[in-house]
Design an enzyme around this catalytic site. Structure first.
Site, short mmCIF file in Angstrom:
data_model
loop_
_atom_site.label_atom_id
_atom_site.label_comp_id
_atom_site.label_asym_id
_atom_site.label_seq_id
_atom_site.Cartn_x
_atom_site.Cartn_y
_atom_site.Cartn_z
N GLU A 1 9.89 8.09 -2.19
CA GLU A 1 8.67 6.76 -1.58
C GLU A 1 9.38 5.99 -3.14
O GLU A 1 7.54 6.11 -3.34
CB GLU A 1 8.06 7.04 -0.68
CG GLU A 1 7.30 5.47 -0.33
CD GLU A 1 5.71 5.84 0.35
OE1 GLU A 1 5.77 6.73 0.88
OE2 GLU A 1 5.48 4.93 0.16
N ARG B 1 5.97 -1.94 -6.11
CA ARG B 1 5.19 -2.76 -6.63
C ARG B 1 5.87 -2.97 -7.83
O ARG B 1 4.21 -3.13 -8.78
CB ARG B 1 4.18 -1.60 -6.77
CG ARG B 1 3.83 -0.92 -5.67
CD ARG B 1 1.87 0.07 -5.40
NE ARG B 1 2.21 0.55 -4.18
CZ ARG B 1 1.21 1.65 -3.91
NH1 ARG B 1 0.70 1.56 -5.22
NH2 ARG B 1 0.98 2.72 -2.92
N THR C 1 5.77 0.08 0.24
CA THR C 1 5.13 -0.82 0.12
C THR C 1 5.92 -2.26 0.62
O THR C 1 5.54 -3.56 -0.51
CB THR C 1 4.92 -1.43 -1.19
OG1 THR C 1 4.05 -0.44 -2.24
CG2 THR C 1 3.28 -1.96 -1.57
N LYS D 1 2.57 6.49 9.02
CA LYS D 1 1.83 6.49 7.82
C LYS D 1 0.57 6.47 8.38
O LYS D 1 0.12 5.58 9.15
CB LYS D 1 2.32 5.55 7.24
CG LYS D 1 2.38 6.27 5.85
CD LYS D 1 2.51 5.19 4.11
CE LYS D 1 1.64 5.32 3.02
NZ LYS D 1 2.48 5.27 2.26
O1 G3H Z 1 -1.27 3.27 -3.17
C1 G3H Z 1 -1.05 4.76 -2.66
C2 G3H Z 1 -0.22 5.14 -2.58
O2 G3H Z 1 0.26 5.23 -1.38
C3 G3H Z 1 -0.55 6.89 -3.09
O3 G3H Z 1 -1.14 7.31 -4.06
P1 G3H Z 1 -2.46 8.74 -4.75
O4 G3H Z 1 -1.49 9.86 -3.89
O5 G3H Z 1 -2.34 8.70 -5.63
O6 G3H Z 1 -3.60 8.20 -3.11
C1 PYR Z 2 0.77 2.82 0.18
C2 PYR Z 2 1.84 2.22 1.28
O1 PYR Z 2 2.24 2.65 2.18
C3 PYR Z 2 3.34 1.41 0.40
O2 PYR Z 2 3.14 1.47 -0.34
O3 PYR Z 2 4.13 1.83 1.15
#
Ligand code: G3H
Ligand code: PYR
Length: 216
Positions: free
Chosen positions: A47, A51, A75, A135
Site C-alpha cells: 500500500e 503522501r 491516502t 480499513k
Molecule cells: O498513518 C499511518 C499508517 O497508515 C500506518 O502507520 P503505522 O503502522 O506507523 O501506524
Molecule cells: C492511513 C491510511 O489509511 C491512508 O493513508 O490511506
C-alpha cells in the site's frame, strides 16, 4: 504499462498477506527495489501512500517493473486521487476515511476499495456502498482489538484491515479476531531503512512478519 491484473474485491485484498506494508516513499529509483525486497520476504502486496510528491511516479515504476506485486494506493482522499491512482495502474485503493464524493468516484473506477472507518456508523456506510472489507484506522488509538471484537457481534459480515500503531507484537491480537483479514503497518518499511535503500533489512522484516503471523 503491464496488463491490468484481474480486479480483486476488497475482501480478496485482505487475503493476500497477513500484513500489508504501508509505505511512504520519496525516491522513484527505490520504488521497484523496495517492492522486490518485500516480495523476497514473502509479502506480495504494497500500500503506497499518496503522501509524497513523487508517490504517483513511484507507483508507476512498481507497476511497470514489479508486476508480480499487487499494488494499492493509500491516502486516497479525493476523486482526483482516485483518477490519478487509476491512471498509474493501482490495483486497489485505500483511504483513511470516506466521503460521498469518494464513494462515487471509486464506484466509477471499478477498483477494489478499502474505505477507512473508525466508527460503527462508518462501517454501516461502507456496507451500504457495497464495501464489505474496510480499513479500521487508526486502530490502536480508536479502541484496538477490543473495539473490533465488540463490533463483530452486530456486523460479523464486515471484514477489517486494522492499521495505525500496530507492530509485530500487537498484530497477532487483531489477526485472532474472526473479522480481521490482515493488518496494515509501516513497520516493514521503516523510514531509516527506506532512506538508506536497505533492501536486506526490508526483506528480513517482511520475512519475520510472515513467519510470525501467517499461521495462528
Ligand atoms: O498513518 C499511518 C499508517 O497508515 C500506518 O502507520 P503505522 O503502522 O506507523 O501506524
Ligand atoms: C492511513 C491510511 O489509511 C491512508 O493513508 O490511506
Amino acid at each position: 504499462m503491464p496488463e491490468r491484473t484481474p480486479v480483486l474485491d476488497g475482501a480478496g485484498i485482505l487475503d493476500l498477506s497477513p500484513v500489508v506494508p504501508v509505505v511512504v516513499l520519496d525516491d522513484p529509483e527505490f520504488a521497484a527495489p523496495l517492492a522486490r525486497a518485500l516480495a523476497a520476504g514473502g509479502v506480495g502486496v504494497v500500500e503506497l501512500t499518496l503522501r509524497t510528491p513523487s508517490a504517483l511516479e513511484c507507483a508507476r515504476r512498481i507497476r511497470e517493473e514489479v508486476p508480480e506485486v499487487v499494488l494499492g494506493l493509500g491516502t486516497v482522499l479525493t476523486p482526483a486521487d482516485v483518477d490519478a491512482a487509476r491512471a498509474v495502474g493501482a490495483q486497489f485503493l485505500v483511504s483513511p476515511g470516506a466521503t460521498p464524493a469518494l464513494y462515487e468516484a471509486v464506484a466509477g473506477s471499478g477498483l477494489p476499495f478499502l474505505p477507512g472507518t473508525a466508527t460503527l456508523s462508518e462501517v454501516l456506510t461502507a456496507l451500504e456502498h457495497g464495501h464489505r472489507a474496510v480499513k479500521f484506522f487508526p486502530a490502536e488509538q480508536s479502541g484496538g482489538p477490543e473495539l473490533l471484537a465488540a463490533w463483530a457481534a452486530p456486523v460479523p459480515h464486515a471484514r477489517f484491515c486494522p492499521t495505525g500503531g500496530i507492530g509485530p507484537e500487537s498484530a497477532r491480537r487483531y489477526l485472532d479476531l474472526p473479522t480481521v483479514g490482515c493488518v496494515g503497518g509501516s513497520w516493514l518499511t521503516p523510514r531509516d531503512a527506506v532512506l538508506a535503500h536497505d533492501t536486506t533489512r526490508i526483506t528480513q522484516l517482511a520475512r519475520d512478519a510472515v513467519t510470525r503471523l501467517r499461521t495462528p
